[in-house]
Design an enzyme around this catalytic site. Structure first.
Site, PDB file in Angstrom:
ATOM      1  N   ILE A 154       0.859  -1.190   0.000  1.00  0.00           N
ATOM      2  CA  ILE A 154       0.000   0.000   0.000  1.00  0.00           C
ATOM      3  C   ILE A 154       0.893   1.237   0.000  1.00  0.00           C
ATOM      4  CG2 ILE A 154      -1.827   1.285   1.183  1.00  0.00           C
ATOM      5  CD1 ILE A 154      -2.670  -1.290   2.563  1.00  0.00           C
ATOM      6  N   THR A 155       0.742   2.080  -1.012  1.00  0.00           N
ATOM      7  CA  THR A 155       1.536   3.302  -1.031  1.00  0.00           C
ATOM      8  C   THR A 155       0.864   4.351  -0.137  1.00  0.00           C
ATOM      9  OG1 THR A 155       0.396   4.338  -2.917  1.00  0.00           O
ATOM     10  CG2 THR A 155       2.207   2.823  -3.434  1.00  0.00           C
ATOM     11  N   GLY A 156       1.680   5.196   0.469  1.00  0.00           N
ATOM     12  CA  GLY A 156       1.120   6.246   1.329  1.00  0.00           C
ATOM     13  C   GLY A 156       0.327   5.681   2.488  1.00  0.00           C
ATOM     14  N   ALA A 157       0.891   4.660   3.135  1.00  0.00           N
ATOM     15  CA  ALA A 157       0.169   4.013   4.234  1.00  0.00           C
ATOM     16  C   ALA A 157       0.523   4.638   5.580  1.00  0.00           C
ATOM     17  CB  ALA A 157       0.466   2.518   4.249  1.00  0.00           C
ATOM     18  N   SER A 190      -0.608   7.490   6.698  1.00  0.00           N
ATOM     19  CA  SER A 190      -1.704   8.258   7.292  1.00  0.00           C
ATOM     20  C   SER A 190      -3.003   7.973   6.552  1.00  0.00           C
ATOM     21  CB  SER A 190      -1.404   9.762   7.251  1.00  0.00           C
ATOM     22  OG  SER A 190      -1.526  10.251   5.933  1.00  0.00           O
ATOM     23  N   GLY A 191      -4.080   8.517   7.077  1.00  0.00           N
ATOM     24  CA  GLY A 191      -5.362   8.515   6.402  1.00  0.00           C
ATOM     25  C   GLY A 191      -5.855   7.156   5.940  1.00  0.00           C
ATOM     26  N   TYR A 219      -5.082  18.262  -8.975  1.00  0.00           N
ATOM     27  CA  TYR A 219      -5.427  17.069  -8.182  1.00  0.00           C
ATOM     28  C   TYR A 219      -6.565  16.296  -8.847  1.00  0.00           C
ATOM     29  CZ  TYR A 219      -7.517  14.198  -4.525  1.00  0.00           C
ATOM     30  OH  TYR A 219      -8.054  13.137  -3.816  1.00  0.00           O
TER      31      TYR A 219
HETATM   32  P1  NDP Z   1      -3.437  11.522   3.422  1.00  0.00           P
HETATM   33  O1  NDP Z   1      -2.751  12.789   3.166  1.00  0.00           O
HETATM   34  O2  NDP Z   1      -3.823  11.188   4.811  1.00  0.00           O
HETATM   35  O3  NDP Z   1      -2.596  10.302   2.851  1.00  0.00           O
HETATM   36  C1  NDP Z   1      -1.824  10.416   1.709  1.00  0.00           C
HETATM   37  C2  NDP Z   1      -0.588   9.573   1.844  1.00  0.00           C
HETATM   38  O4  NDP Z   1       0.192   9.720   0.666  1.00  0.00           O
HETATM   39  C3  NDP Z   1       0.288   9.972   3.012  1.00  0.00           C
HETATM   40  O5  NDP Z   1       0.688   8.809   3.673  1.00  0.00           O
HETATM   41  C4  NDP Z   1       1.465  10.643   2.355  1.00  0.00           C
HETATM   42  O6  NDP Z   1       2.688  10.484   3.040  1.00  0.00           O
HETATM   43  C5  NDP Z   1       1.522   9.870   1.056  1.00  0.00           C
HETATM   44  N1  NDP Z   1       2.343  10.553   0.072  1.00  0.00           N
HETATM   45  C6  NDP Z   1       2.250  11.828  -0.358  1.00  0.00           C
HETATM   46  N2  NDP Z   1       3.234  12.099  -1.214  1.00  0.00           N
HETATM   47  C7  NDP Z   1       3.972  10.985  -1.336  1.00  0.00           C
HETATM   48  C8  NDP Z   1       5.129  10.646  -2.061  1.00  0.00           C
HETATM   49  N3  NDP Z   1       5.765  11.543  -2.813  1.00  0.00           N
HETATM   50  N4  NDP Z   1       5.624   9.407  -1.954  1.00  0.00           N
HETATM   51  C9  NDP Z   1       5.022   8.506  -1.176  1.00  0.00           C
HETATM   52  N5  NDP Z   1       3.928   8.757  -0.455  1.00  0.00           N
HETATM   53  C10 NDP Z   1       3.409   9.990  -0.527  1.00  0.00           C
HETATM   54  O7  NDP Z   1      -4.731  11.536   2.464  1.00  0.00           O
HETATM   55  P2  NDP Z   1      -5.901  10.459   2.251  1.00  0.00           P
HETATM   56  O8  NDP Z   1      -5.703   9.299   3.117  1.00  0.00           O
HETATM   57  O9  NDP Z   1      -7.162  11.200   2.294  1.00  0.00           O
HETATM   58  O10 NDP Z   1      -5.652  10.055   0.732  1.00  0.00           O
HETATM   59  C11 NDP Z   1      -5.446   8.748   0.330  1.00  0.00           C
HETATM   60  C12 NDP Z   1      -6.066   8.510  -1.027  1.00  0.00           C
HETATM   61  O11 NDP Z   1      -7.480   8.673  -0.936  1.00  0.00           O
HETATM   62  C13 NDP Z   1      -5.605   9.480  -2.097  1.00  0.00           C
HETATM   63  O12 NDP Z   1      -5.413   8.762  -3.301  1.00  0.00           O
HETATM   64  C14 NDP Z   1      -6.783  10.431  -2.258  1.00  0.00           C
HETATM   65  O13 NDP Z   1      -6.844  10.962  -3.542  1.00  0.00           O
HETATM   66  C15 NDP Z   1      -7.924   9.470  -2.006  1.00  0.00           C
HETATM   67  N6  NDP Z   1      -9.201  10.076  -1.655  1.00  0.00           N
HETATM   68  C16 NDP Z   1      -9.336  10.790  -0.481  1.00  0.00           C
HETATM   69  C17 NDP Z   1     -10.543  11.348  -0.160  1.00  0.00           C
HETATM   70  C18 NDP Z   1     -10.738  12.119   1.087  1.00  0.00           C
HETATM   71  O14 NDP Z   1     -11.837  12.615   1.276  1.00  0.00           O
HETATM   72  N7  NDP Z   1      -9.757  12.241   1.958  1.00  0.00           N
HETATM   73  C19 NDP Z   1     -11.707  11.182  -1.032  1.00  0.00           C
HETATM   74  C20 NDP Z   1     -11.443  10.420  -2.215  1.00  0.00           C
HETATM   75  C21 NDP Z   1     -10.238   9.879  -2.495  1.00  0.00           C
HETATM   76  P3  NDP Z   1       3.076  11.361   4.351  1.00  0.00           P
HETATM   77  O15 NDP Z   1       2.341  10.719   5.468  1.00  0.00           O
HETATM   78  O16 NDP Z   1       4.543  11.198   4.412  1.00  0.00           O
HETATM   79  O17 NDP Z   1       2.623  12.750   4.067  1.00  0.00           O
HETATM   80 MG1  PMR Z   2     -17.019  18.737  -1.992  1.00  0.00          MG
HETATM   81  C1  PMR Z   2     -22.801  15.758  -2.462  1.00  0.00           C
HETATM   82  C2  PMR Z   2     -21.916  16.315  -2.315  1.00  0.00           C
HETATM   83  C3  PMR Z   2     -20.480  16.386  -2.137  1.00  0.00           C
HETATM   84  C4  PMR Z   2     -19.558  15.386  -1.940  1.00  0.00           C
HETATM   85  C5  PMR Z   2     -19.800  13.918  -1.804  1.00  0.00           C
HETATM   86  C6  PMR Z   2     -18.281  16.007  -1.874  1.00  0.00           C
HETATM   87  C7  PMR Z   2     -17.073  15.333  -1.718  1.00  0.00           C
HETATM   88  N1  PMR Z   2     -18.445  17.366  -2.029  1.00  0.00           N
HETATM   89  C8  PMR Z   2     -19.794  17.624  -2.193  1.00  0.00           C
HETATM   90  C9  PMR Z   2     -20.391  18.858  -2.396  1.00  0.00           C
HETATM   91  C10 PMR Z   2     -19.769  20.079  -2.336  1.00  0.00           C
HETATM   92  N2  PMR Z   2     -18.446  20.275  -2.134  1.00  0.00           N
HETATM   93  C11 PMR Z   2     -20.398  21.362  -2.505  1.00  0.00           C
HETATM   94  C12 PMR Z   2     -21.862  21.547  -2.744  1.00  0.00           C
HETATM   95  C13 PMR Z   2     -19.415  22.300  -2.386  1.00  0.00           C
HETATM   96  C14 PMR Z   2     -19.553  23.802  -2.527  1.00  0.00           C
HETATM   97  C15 PMR Z   2     -19.851  24.376  -1.318  1.00  0.00           C
HETATM   98  C16 PMR Z   2     -18.188  21.610  -2.152  1.00  0.00           C
HETATM   99  C17 PMR Z   2     -16.970  22.244  -1.983  1.00  0.00           C
HETATM  100  C18 PMR Z   2     -15.777  21.558  -1.851  1.00  0.00           C
HETATM  101  C19 PMR Z   2     -14.468  22.121  -1.757  1.00  0.00           C
HETATM  102  C20 PMR Z   2     -14.080  23.538  -1.729  1.00  0.00           C
HETATM  103  N3  PMR Z   2     -15.669  20.164  -1.839  1.00  0.00           N
HETATM  104  C21 PMR Z   2     -14.372  19.886  -1.768  1.00  0.00           C
HETATM  105  C22 PMR Z   2     -13.631  21.042  -1.712  1.00  0.00           C
HETATM  106  C23 PMR Z   2     -12.258  20.642  -1.644  1.00  0.00           C
HETATM  107  O1  PMR Z   2     -11.286  21.363  -1.575  1.00  0.00           O
HETATM  108  C24 PMR Z   2     -12.176  19.156  -1.749  1.00  0.00           C
HETATM  109  C25 PMR Z   2     -11.583  18.820  -3.061  1.00  0.00           C
HETATM  110  O2  PMR Z   2     -12.100  19.123  -4.089  1.00  0.00           O
HETATM  111  O3  PMR Z   2     -10.476  18.160  -3.062  1.00  0.00           O
HETATM  112  C26 PMR Z   2      -9.993  17.873  -4.356  1.00  0.00           C
HETATM  113  C27 PMR Z   2     -13.626  18.713  -1.728  1.00  0.00           C
HETATM  114  C28 PMR Z   2     -14.223  17.465  -1.708  1.00  0.00           C
HETATM  115  N4  PMR Z   2     -15.577  17.276  -1.782  1.00  0.00           N
HETATM  116  C29 PMR Z   2     -15.848  15.940  -1.698  1.00  0.00           C
HETATM  117  C30 PMR Z   2     -14.619  15.241  -1.578  1.00  0.00           C
HETATM  118  C31 PMR Z   2     -14.483  13.759  -1.481  1.00  0.00           C
HETATM  119  C32 PMR Z   2     -13.629  16.176  -1.580  1.00  0.00           C
HETATM  120  C33 PMR Z   2     -12.179  15.880  -1.422  1.00  0.00           C
HETATM  121  C34 PMR Z   2     -11.338  14.978  -1.782  1.00  0.00           C
HETATM  122  C35 PMR Z   2     -11.157  14.182  -3.020  1.00  0.00           C
HETATM  123  O4  PMR Z   2     -11.857  14.221  -3.989  1.00  0.00           O
HETATM  124  O5  PMR Z   2     -10.275  13.451  -2.967  1.00  0.00           O
END
Ligand code: NDP
Ligand code: PMR
Ligand code: LMG
Length: 401
Positions: A93-96, A98-99, A276
């Site tokens: 798992i890459t980036g394991a 955190s999160g 992104y």
């Molecule tokens: P985190 O920031 O918690 O986790 C990201 C991980 O990626 C960290 O462990 C970080 O390492 C690692 N990472 C960043 N850069 C590098 C690099 N150059 N080399 C190796 N590892 C690296 O974020 P999330 O857990 O939220 O994100 C995980 C995945 O989930 C991503 O693919 C994201 O796009 C996806 N995702 C997240 C959503 C969300 O709502 N959070 C929604 C949808 C998808 P370090 O700990 O060292 O910073």
């Molecule tokens: Mg979003 C049904 C609605 C929904 C969901 C499931 C997400 C997920 N978001 C929703 C709605 C909205 N967002 C609406 C209505 C707004 C305007 C107010 C909004 C705004 C918003 C911002 C500014 N949302 C965001 C941001 C971010 O900076 C995040 C982003 O785009 O990261 C790329 C984000 C996100 N919204 C989500 C999810 C999952 C994210 C973040 C992470 C990702 O896609 O990985």
């Protein structure tokens, strides 16, 4: 600084037939073979700890000086419809650190059926995170991987191959999100950082690890690339500006270096949030292109997923404090898209290990009752011609073509 990269390698085990004496078998002959209920087994699974010494900076593992030391044996007694599997699954798992990645590592390790190789850029952070999460020592190994450097990716693959460990599942999870950046920043090779790490680093990793996956004789081998709803413009979330749009890929073709080409895939002006989302579209397209090219030939399951909005992770570390404060309650109470890290980790763990999720080429999502379903990707995120073009351009950029 001395680094330790341990690799789990099953070295010897024995099969006991009921009432009969044990038969010892060499390591390579039995991986992943299911044996029927009437055959009992005694599977000792010692790990080889690879001690490495390096004078290089913290993030580099350096040339390996490998010393094999047998450590704790672990036993897998996985049951799958009454059948027993001979060994633990090995998942990278890459980036394991955190999160989502950490939560997934924890969920898998806790089953006792998986050994997790955490591919992380910060070795100590990853070790600490695994410890703090309570992951048992024998269930994980940290290996250095910085996806912002193709040399590091190649070094990781070399180290993994040298460990002799099989690879059953690869999860491309790591990502960065730089929504407030005014100017682009770049990887070691000069690619814009978000697409460089989230897509290109993983593209090279997955291509180089494909052979390892092919060779696995685990019951189900999988390559999973984490996607997201925000890259899909067929959703409300995907329509929040700036929207993902890869255009005609002219920036990618130019190398995303911000010098003689744009840092953005579509050739436009730099926007970190868009970069992104574009990278996530690449992730979802890459998964499908892998599926078209390799599923039939290899039997590998290729999948992507949207794990839910995990609004509390480190992904938002670069966003303004007000956003970080308001985003979780906004997602929890207004969009209702929020999921905890634990819930998201269990979802990704399902995609890694559930026997019911073996379909290839699928983008998984979960409904309000947390049941998985095959989701529909946006038009761009399912565009076959674009997928092929991205594959070919990415091959050139990472030095595979
Ligand atoms: P985190 O920031 O918690 O986790 C990201 C991980 O990626 C960290 O462990 C970080 O390492 C690692 N990472 C960043 N850069 C590098 C690099 N150059 N080399 C190796 N590892 C690296 O974020 P999330 O857990 O939220 O994100 C995980 C995945 O989930 C991503 O693919 C994201 O796009 C996806 N995702 C997240 C959503 C969300 O709502 N959070 C929604 C949808 C998808 P370090 O700990 O060292 O910073
Ligand atoms: Mg979003 C049904 C609605 C929904 C969901 C499931 C997400 C997920 N978001 C929703 C709605 C909205 N967002 C609406 C209505 C707004 C305007 C107010 C909004 C705004 C918003 C911002 C500014 N949302 C965001 C941001 C971010 O900076 C995040 C982003 O785009 O990261 C790329 C984000 C996100 N919204 C989500 C999810 C999952 C994210 C973040 C992470 C990702 O896609 O990985
Ligand atoms: C882009 O902005 C940036 O431009 C880019 O640089 C990058 O940072 C990127 O993805 C990251 O974000 C995107 C976004 C930010 O812009 C838009 O979505 C533009 C459209 C905004 C339209 C807003 C209309 C709002 C109208 C609401 C009015 C009524 C509210 C009544 C509420 C009653 C509630 C009980 O823009 C925003 O984030 C705008 C935030 C507007 C919030 C509106 C939601 C209302 C709910 C309020 C609850 C509190 C939680 C707020 C959390 C917000 C965090 C997302």
């Amino acid at each position: 600084m001395a680094l330790q990269a341990a690799a789990l390698v099953p070295s010897a085990f024995s099969v006991l037939k009921e009432g009969k004496s044990s038969v010892s078998l060499k390591e390579s002959s039995l991986f992943g073979i299911s044996i029927s209920d009437h055959v009992k087994y005694d599977f000792s699974y010692p790990s080889l700890r690879f001690k490495t010494k390096s004078n290089q900076r913290k993030h580099s593992i350096g040339p390996l000086r490998v010393q094999a030391v047998v450590t704790t044996p672990s036993v897998s007694s996985a049951t799958n419809e009454g059948k027993k599997t001979l060994r633990k699954g090995i998942v990278v798992i890459t980036g394991a650190s955190s999160g989502l990645g950490l939560a997934t590592a924890k969920a898998l390790a806790e089953t006792g059926k998986w050994h997790v190789i955490m591919g992380c850029r910060d070795f100590l952070k990853a070790e600490r995170a695994a410890k703090a999460a309570g992951i048992a020592k024998e269930n994980y190994t940290v290996m250095h991987l910085d996806l912002a450097s193709l040399d590091s990716v190649r070094q990781f693959v070399d180290n993994f191959k040298r460990s002799g460990s099989p690879l059953d599942v690869l999860v491309c999870n790591a990502a960065v999100y730089l929504p407030t950046a005014k100017e682009p920043t770049f990887t070691a090779e000069g690619f814009e950082l978000s697409v460089g790490i989230n897509h290109l680093g993983h593209f090279l990793l997955a291509r180089l690890m494909l052979d390892e996956l092919k060779q696995s004789d685990f019951p189900s081998k999988r390559l999973i690339i984490v996607g997201s709803i925000t890259g899909n413009t067929n959703t409300l979330a995907g329509n929040v500006p700036p929207k993902a749009n890869l255009g005609d890929l002219r920036g990618l073709a130019g190398g995303l270096n911000g010098l003689n080409s744009s840092a953005m895939i579509d050739g436009g002006e730099f926007d970190g949030a868009k970069a992104y989302k574009d990278s996530k579209v690449c992730n979802m397209l890459t998964m499908q292109e892998f599926h078209r090219r390799y599923h039939e030939e290899t039997g590998i399951t290729f999948a992507s997923l949207y794990p839910g909005c995990i609004a509390t992770t480190g992904l938002f570390r670069e966003h303004i404090p007000l956003f970080r404060l308001l985003f979780p309650p906004f997602q929890k109470y207004i969009t209702k898209g929020y999921v905890s890290e634990e819930e998201a980790g269990s979802r990704l763990a399902q995609v890694v290990s559930e026997p019911s999720l073996t379909k290839s080429g699928v983008y998984w999502s979960w409904n309000k009752n947390s049941a998985s379903f095959e989701n529909q990707l946006s038009q761009e995120a399912s565009d076959e011609a674009k997928a092929r073009k991205i594959w070919e351009l990415s091959e050139k950029l990472v030095g595979l073509a």
